[in-house]
Design a protein around this motif. Structure first.
Motif, PDB file in Angstrom:
ATOM      1  N   CYS A 307       1.046  -1.325  -0.135  1.00 24.17           N
ATOM      2  CA  CYS A 307       0.026  -0.105  -0.394  1.00 24.17           C
ATOM      3  C   CYS A 307       0.863   1.124  -0.030  1.00 24.17           C
ATOM      4  N   GLU A 309       1.037   5.191   0.791  1.00 25.48           N
ATOM      5  CA  GLU A 309      -0.036   6.108   0.737  1.00 25.48           C
ATOM      6  C   GLU A 309      -0.016   7.464   0.984  1.00 25.48           C
ATOM      7  N   THR A 363       4.146   6.686   3.330  1.00 22.63           N
ATOM      8  CA  THR A 363       4.431   5.759   3.496  1.00 22.63           C
ATOM      9  C   THR A 363       4.254   4.899   2.504  1.00 22.63           C
ATOM     10  N   LYS A 365       4.076   0.175   2.331  1.00 18.03           N
ATOM     11  CA  LYS A 365       3.316  -0.609   3.377  1.00 18.03           C
ATOM     12  C   LYS A 365       3.742  -2.040   2.908  1.00 18.03           C
ATOM     13  N   ASP A 367       1.594  -5.501   4.383  1.00 20.96           N
ATOM     14  CA  ASP A 367       1.077  -5.480   5.290  1.00 20.96           C
ATOM     15  C   ASP A 367       0.385  -5.096   6.948  1.00 20.96           C
ATOM     16  N   GLY A 368       0.457  -3.803   6.399  1.00 21.58           N
ATOM     17  CA  GLY A 368       0.515  -2.310   7.236  1.00 21.58           C
ATOM     18  C   GLY A 368       2.067  -2.057   8.173  1.00 21.58           C
ATOM     19  N   ILE A 369       2.874  -3.025   7.979  1.00 19.26           N
ATOM     20  CA  ILE A 369       3.893  -2.616   8.070  1.00 19.26           C
ATOM     21  C   ILE A 369       4.634  -1.725   7.525  1.00 19.26           C
ATOM     22  N   ASP A 370       5.376  -0.689   7.709  1.00 24.53           N
ATOM     23  CA  ASP A 370       6.332  -0.043   6.584  1.00 24.53           C
ATOM     24  C   ASP A 370       7.916  -0.161   6.052  1.00 24.53           C
ATOM     25  N   LEU A 371       8.197  -0.481   5.233  1.00 25.04           N
ATOM     26  CA  LEU A 371       9.364  -0.969   4.781  1.00 25.04           C
ATOM     27  C   LEU A 371      10.013  -0.408   5.192  1.00 25.04           C
ATOM     28  N   ASN A 373      11.123  -0.588   8.338  1.00 27.79           N
ATOM     29  CA  ASN A 373      11.145  -1.249   9.282  1.00 27.79           C
ATOM     30  C   ASN A 373      11.143  -2.687   9.178  1.00 27.79           C
TER      31      ASN A 373
END
Length: 554
Positions: A307, A309, A363, A365, A367-371, A373
């Protein structure tokens, strides 16, 4: 030598027959010392050669490691290239020169102490004068070192341009253009002008340095022979022996030589350290794409998808925003196409997804996690990408495909399968040595030259060989004919089943099978939907598709 001369002189002036046996013993001892010196010099050369090779290779490895660590952002900065040029040019031999200089200064210091003790036993004033006689030459070397460093820094841009022109004239990548456009003499002339400017600057500095060096060494020479005259007068008056005269004069010469060598070594260490400043600056570069301090494991498999955003991005040292408020999604099992005019930002989106750059706004993402991370290695391990400027590796055909995932064994079944998917398998099988054939003739005269389309198929095979969750094809069939393009996309759809796939293409006929199409204009998503959705909207995508379709119908 002093003892030999004194024995000979005593025998020659003696009325009785001298004992020549003692002289022979001294000569034999002198010969043994000379032999030991030769052995030491031979051993020293071997050690120095081995040491130079080890140090140079190690420094090159450090340079290589740093080169792949720095981000793409540095490759868009001319100052980076100048720093890297100096580091690359000086690093192979400057560290070795420093080590050799340290050993040389140690050796000179030991000999210097011995000669100084000998001279001080004769006349401490003479020893002091000789020490001061060396200082002008050392000061000249010090000044020359600083000027040489400043001069090298100033001519680096010219050297880089000259090297670029040299690569234009000698590289196979430009050979056809240079001949077809008749650019050879123009580039030769520009190269010659740059090299002439560089040569003049170097010669000007060398001339001034040589003049100053001559003057300083002439002073030292006058002092040395003045001291020789004083010693000779002492021997003439019978105060010292002939052997003493030779010994002290030899000590003066060697003392001056080794004092000069010792101080010159210190100056050389200073000069080498100046040039290594560029290496230090290069090694101190910090990646702009930072690794997370507490990385999160990459999801296997990806469940909800990718995603974007409100993503905004501009390239370094520019004010223009390439991407503006980008919002898009890619679901597992989807094939997504990015289309739009040149420069609209499609390839930049891919670079951000691969974390070659980080966005300034918004951002991305998974699976909802920022790259940011994830470890970049973990992220990129799950992406197979064939970009527009794919690389041609002059290795064996099988190695070329295996490079798509070097973490996997070089298994021929998987390599052949990837080649079949890209459509290059038949061409490779018809080569002289099949998959063991070298591609290109840079290193092997019997290597195979491939067409642009065949090279592109090899790049596609690399992507298919990489077992990843995301497949990215940026203009993947730009050099392929219509039939080969259809075959590639048919196989691609089979391979992409259950994965996420992103296609960038100017041929809109090749993206009609995409589950979702994003039309990007001037860095913004202006249209999205299936092919039929966008055709029904009858906006820019539909108009562009009709223009391309019209050419096929004519």
């Amino acid at each position: 030598m002093k003892l030999i001369v004194d024995f000979v002189n005593a025998g020659a002036t003696s009325t009785g027959k001298g004992d020549f046996g003692g002289i022979l013993i001294l000569i034999a001892l002198t010969g043994i010392v000379a032999l030991l010196t030769l052995i030491s010099q031979s051993a020293s050369r071997i050690v120095s050669e081995a040491q130079s090779a080890i140090v140079s290779d190690h420094v090159q490895e450090v340079l290589h490691a740093k080169s792949i660590e720095v981000d793409l952002e540095y490759y868009e900065d001319s100052e980076y290239y100048e720093t890297f040029h100096i580091a690359q040019g000086q690093a192979p031999f400057r560290p070795t020169a420093i080590i050799n200089g340290l050993f040389q200064s140690g050796r000179s210091f030991i000999t210097l102490v011995t000669m100084a003790a000998l001279l001080l036993s004769f006349n401490w004033i003479a020893a002091l004068i000789l020490g001061f006689a060396v200082l002008p030459a050392v000061f000249v070397q010090y000044r020359y070192s600083r000027k040489n460093y400043r001069m090298q820094s100033s001519i680096t841009p010219k050297e880089r341009r000259a090297m670029y022109l040299h690569s234009l004239l000698t590289s196979t990548n430009y050979a056809k253009d240079i001949r077809l456009l008749g650019l050879g003499q123009l580039f030769i002339s520009r190269y010659r002008d740059l090299r002439e400017q560089i040569r003049k600057e170097r010669l000007s500095l060398a001339f001034r340095g040589s003049a100053e060096e001559f003057a300083s060494k002439a002073i030292a020479l006058v002092v040395v022979f003045g001291a020789f005259a004083f010693i000779a007068q002492q021997a003439f008056d019978g105060i010292i022996t002939i052997g003493d005269m030779l010994m002290y004069f030899g000590a003066i010469q060697q003392g001056q030589s080794f004092l000069n060598s010792f101080l010159s070594s210190l100056v050389s260490l200073y000069e080498n350290n100046l040039f290594l400043t560029a290496l230090y600056q290069f090694l101190d570069l910090k990646p702009k794409v930072a690794q997370p301090s507490n990385p999160i494991s990459f999801p296997k498999p990806i469940k909800s998808g990718i995603c974007f955003e409100h993503v905004g991005f501009s390239y370094p040292n520019t004010n223009a925003m390439v991407l503006k408020d980008i919002n898009l999604e890619i679901r597992p099992g989807q094939i997504v196409a990015l289309v739009g005019e040149n420069g609209s930002g499609k390839t930049t989106l891919i670079k951000l997804l691969c974390r070659l750059y980080d966005p300034q706004e918004g951002t991305i993402k998974i699976d909802g996690i920022d790259l940011r991370n994830f470890r970049t290695h973990d992220l990129r391990q799950e992406i197979s990408a064939v970009l527009q400027d794919y690389a041609n590796y002059h290795f064996r055909a099988r190695e070329n495909i295996w490079l798509g995932n070097v973490d996997m064994p070089e298994d021929m079944d998987h390599i052949v399968q990837a080649a079949e998917c890209s459509g290059i398998d038949e061409a490779i099988k018809h080569l002289a040595k099949g998959y063991d054939t070298f591609l290109g003739r840079v290193f092997e005269k019997d290597g195979a030259e491939l067409s642009i389309g065949e090279w592109q198929k090899v790049a596609l095979a690399r992507a298919f060989f990489r077992d990843s969750q995301v497949i990215i094809l940026d203009e993947p069939t730009s050099s392929l004919d219509a039939k080969a393009e259809e075959n590639v996309f048919n196989r691609f759809k089979q391979l992409a089943a259950g994965k996420m796939a992103i296609i960038i293409s100017h041929r809109l006929s090749s993206v009609t099978m995409a589950d979702r199409i994003y039309y990007i204009k001037e860095g913004r998503v202006t249209e999205q939907g299936t092919h039929q959705d966008l055709m029904d909207q009858d906006n820019e995508y539909a108009q562009l598709f009709k223009i391309q379709a019209k050419h096929y119908r004519q």
